[in-house]
Design an enzyme around this catalytic site. Structure first.
Site, PDB file in Angstrom:
ATOM      1  N   GLY A 168      44.410  68.443 -17.238  1.00  0.00           N
ATOM      2  CA  GLY A 168      44.341  68.685 -15.803  1.00  0.00           C
ATOM      3  C   GLY A 168      44.028  70.096 -15.390  1.00  0.00           C
ATOM      4  O   GLY A 168      44.031  70.402 -14.189  1.00  0.00           O
ATOM      5  N   GLY A 211      41.533  72.488 -17.345  1.00  0.00           N
ATOM      6  CA  GLY A 211      40.233  73.039 -17.708  1.00  0.00           C
ATOM      7  C   GLY A 211      40.340  74.527 -17.984  1.00  0.00           C
ATOM      8  O   GLY A 211      41.137  74.968 -18.809  1.00  0.00           O
ATOM      9  N   PHE A 243      40.232  68.729 -25.893  1.00  0.00           N
ATOM     10  CA  PHE A 243      39.037  69.479 -26.292  1.00  0.00           C
ATOM     11  C   PHE A 243      39.373  70.560 -27.324  1.00  0.00           C
ATOM     12  O   PHE A 243      38.800  71.659 -27.291  1.00  0.00           O
ATOM     13  CB  PHE A 243      38.340  70.121 -25.083  1.00  0.00           C
ATOM     14  CG  PHE A 243      38.005  69.175 -23.969  1.00  0.00           C
ATOM     15  CD1 PHE A 243      37.505  67.906 -24.228  1.00  0.00           C
ATOM     16  CD2 PHE A 243      38.187  69.549 -22.643  1.00  0.00           C
ATOM     17  CE1 PHE A 243      37.192  67.032 -23.200  1.00  0.00           C
ATOM     18  CE2 PHE A 243      37.870  68.676 -21.605  1.00  0.00           C
ATOM     19  CZ  PHE A 243      37.377  67.414 -21.887  1.00  0.00           C
ATOM     20  N   GLU A 272      35.395  86.030 -27.795  1.00  0.00           N
ATOM     21  CA  GLU A 272      35.002  84.625 -27.889  1.00  0.00           C
ATOM     22  C   GLU A 272      33.630  84.419 -27.266  1.00  0.00           C
ATOM     23  O   GLU A 272      32.786  83.686 -27.809  1.00  0.00           O
ATOM     24  CB  GLU A 272      36.030  83.739 -27.186  1.00  0.00           C
ATOM     25  CG  GLU A 272      35.688  82.263 -27.236  1.00  0.00           C
ATOM     26  CD  GLU A 272      36.731  81.382 -26.574  1.00  0.00           C
ATOM     27  OE1 GLU A 272      36.540  80.151 -26.549  1.00  0.00           O
ATOM     28  OE2 GLU A 272      37.745  81.924 -26.083  1.00  0.00           O
ATOM     29  N   ARG A 273      33.369  85.055 -26.142  1.00  0.00           N
ATOM     30  CA  ARG A 273      32.089  84.876 -25.458  1.00  0.00           C
ATOM     31  C   ARG A 273      30.950  85.526 -26.232  1.00  0.00           C
ATOM     32  O   ARG A 273      29.820  85.015 -26.241  1.00  0.00           O
ATOM     33  CB  ARG A 273      32.214  85.415 -24.029  1.00  0.00           C
ATOM     34  CG  ARG A 273      33.086  84.512 -23.188  1.00  0.00           C
ATOM     35  CD  ARG A 273      33.660  85.137 -21.937  1.00  0.00           C
ATOM     36  NE  ARG A 273      34.561  84.162 -21.303  1.00  0.00           N
ATOM     37  CZ  ARG A 273      35.418  84.444 -20.339  1.00  0.00           C
ATOM     38  NH1 ARG A 273      35.511  85.684 -19.879  1.00  0.00           N
ATOM     39  NH2 ARG A 273      36.192  83.507 -19.826  1.00  0.00           N
ATOM     40  N   HIS A 287       7.689  68.540 -29.336  1.00  0.00           N
ATOM     41  CA  HIS A 287       7.740  67.610 -30.465  1.00  0.00           C
ATOM     42  C   HIS A 287       7.361  66.194 -30.045  1.00  0.00           C
ATOM     43  O   HIS A 287       7.230  65.306 -30.906  1.00  0.00           O
ATOM     44  CB  HIS A 287       9.153  67.567 -31.078  1.00  0.00           C
ATOM     45  CG  HIS A 287       9.453  68.678 -32.027  1.00  0.00           C
ATOM     46  ND1 HIS A 287       9.670  69.977 -31.627  1.00  0.00           N
ATOM     47  CD2 HIS A 287       9.581  68.676 -33.391  1.00  0.00           C
ATOM     48  CE1 HIS A 287       9.940  70.724 -32.683  1.00  0.00           C
ATOM     49  NE2 HIS A 287       9.885  69.965 -33.770  1.00  0.00           N
ATOM     50  N   GLY A 293       7.733  62.410 -28.888  1.00  0.00           N
ATOM     51  CA  GLY A 293       8.759  61.407 -29.175  1.00  0.00           C
ATOM     52  C   GLY A 293       9.632  61.763 -30.349  1.00  0.00           C
ATOM     53  O   GLY A 293      10.819  61.406 -30.391  1.00  0.00           O
TER      54      GLY A 293
END
Length: 397
Positions: free
Chosen positions: A132, A134, A159, A247-248, A343, A345
């Protein structure tokens, strides 16, 4: 193609990069179907990475690490991006979790966990995101209540990279639910023998199918008070904000490597593929598209190198890290998308690397703080500058 050798990329860093590239090719990419099917990379791969010295490169040698700088770690993460496979949760295990322990942990905590993580014997995870909340980390609800010399933890996370395979979780909890951000603490949770801890679903993602991303739950989990990071409750939010810039930068490194690989793969494919009596590359649209993609990849590389050099000098602020994360992951997705188009398909087939890269790229713009949050950080720094320039000032978000 244009080459660019940054000042931080010396012979030693180049050797780490080459070693890492070979490792990802042989140990991860070559077994991608197996990892995809079981939704995690085998433990033997973690141990092999440890044997090669590719884990915890910038953690001090006295605690089992490589004794290098963050540049050594970033060379590994860029090589992972270049491999085109994000299955191994190396950035969390090697670039994030051990730095929380090294920066805020006691000598006993460092000695207990860091050597085992460097050897690949213990896999680390970071338990922040909740169903709840994020990115709203100050409003997490996982609760840790003091009971004598233990904390009793209840709550859930989602996650979580390396979630189902993790042995150690750096867990964000509320030790004082009335104090907002000042009520957040970080606790080390050994989940190898942990009554009340449970792994829920290993999540079925759009991409990164071989990556272990899980739901976790904690029901009356008892953890010793000595496992608190930083020795005092309420420091967790500040600790997280201090580490988010790194981290970024790690996410940006992966995007830089992936863009370069996408362009190379597409140049190779379009020069070999023939249509209407000539190679696909000889069509002006193809050449122009790849010229633009190559320019974006090269420009991103130069900006990233600038950020690394700032980080090595201790000068990288939160705003510039946010710029790197947002801009490079946006360009990553754009470059890969355009390469898929060239590329035809075959670009939409998972048997082609570019198709798998397309799936894996999208989440780069979401984790580590969504790119919309990155833009908010950047915008805030602009209004906070009383001189009316676009000078970046440190922020926390």
């Amino acid at each position: 193609m244009i080459t660019h050798t940054p000042s931080w990329h010396d012979d030693e860093i180049a050797a780490v990069s080459e070693l890492a590239s070979d490792f990802f090719r042989r140990e991860v990419v070559a077994h991608a179907e197996r990892w995809d099917a079981q939704r995690h990379v085998g433990r033997e791969v973690w141990r092999r990475a440890g044997e090669l010295g590719l884990l915890l490169c910038s953690i001090p040698e006295e605690f089992g690490g490589g004794g290098g700088t963050i540049a050594h770690d970033l060379a590994v993460f860029e090589a992972q991006g270049y491999s085109g496979d994000f299955a191994l949760g190396l950035s969390i295990h090697s670039g994030i979790v051990p730095h929380y322990i090294n920066e805020y942990g006691s000598t006993d905590q460092k000695s207990t966990w860091l050597p085992a993580m460097a050897a690949g014997e213990v896999v680390g995870a970071l338990g922040m995101t909740e169903p709840g909340t994020g990115s709203d980390l100050k409003n997490i609800t996982t609760r840790a209540v003091r009971d004598g010399d233990h904390y009793v933890i209840n709550g859930s996370k989602t996650f979580i990279t390396n979630g189902s395979c993790a042995d150690l979780i750096v867990l964000a909890v509320k030790t004082d639910p009335r104090a907002g951000a000042k009520g957040v603490s970080l606790i080390l949770v050994d989940v190898r023998d942990c009554p009340g801890f449970a792994v829920g679903r290993v999540l079925d993602k759009v991409g990164q199918h071989g990556a272990d991303t899980s739901e976790l739950s904690f029901t009356d989990v008892r953890v010793p008070v000595d496992n608190l990071l930083g020795g005092q409750e309420g420091r967790g939010f500040g600790q997280m904000m201090a580490q988010l810039g790194q981290e970024r930068l790690i996410i940006a490194a992966q995007s830089v490597g992936a863009m370069r690989r996408a362009v190379e793969e597409t140049v190779r494919y379009t020069t070999e593929r023939r249509a209407f009596g000539q190679s696909v590359f000889e069509f002006q649209n193809t050449a122009f598209e790849l010229a633009e993609c190559h320019t974006m990849a090269h420009t991103g590389r130069v900006f990233f190198d600038h950020c690394v050099e700032q980080r090595l000098r201790g000068e990288l602020d939160a705003t510039t890290a946010a710029m790197a994360k947002y801009w490079l992951t946006d360009r990553h997705c754009e470059v890969v998308d355009r390469c898929v188009q060239l590329h035809g398909g075959y670009g939409y087939m998972r048997e082609y690397l570019i198709g798998r890269m397309y799936e894996d790229a999208r989440v780069q713009r979401i984790y580590g703080g969504t790119n919309e949050i990155m833009k908010s950080i950047i915008a805030r720094s602009m209004t906070e500058d009383t001189r009316g320039t676009l000078h970046s000032t440190p922020t926390s978000a």
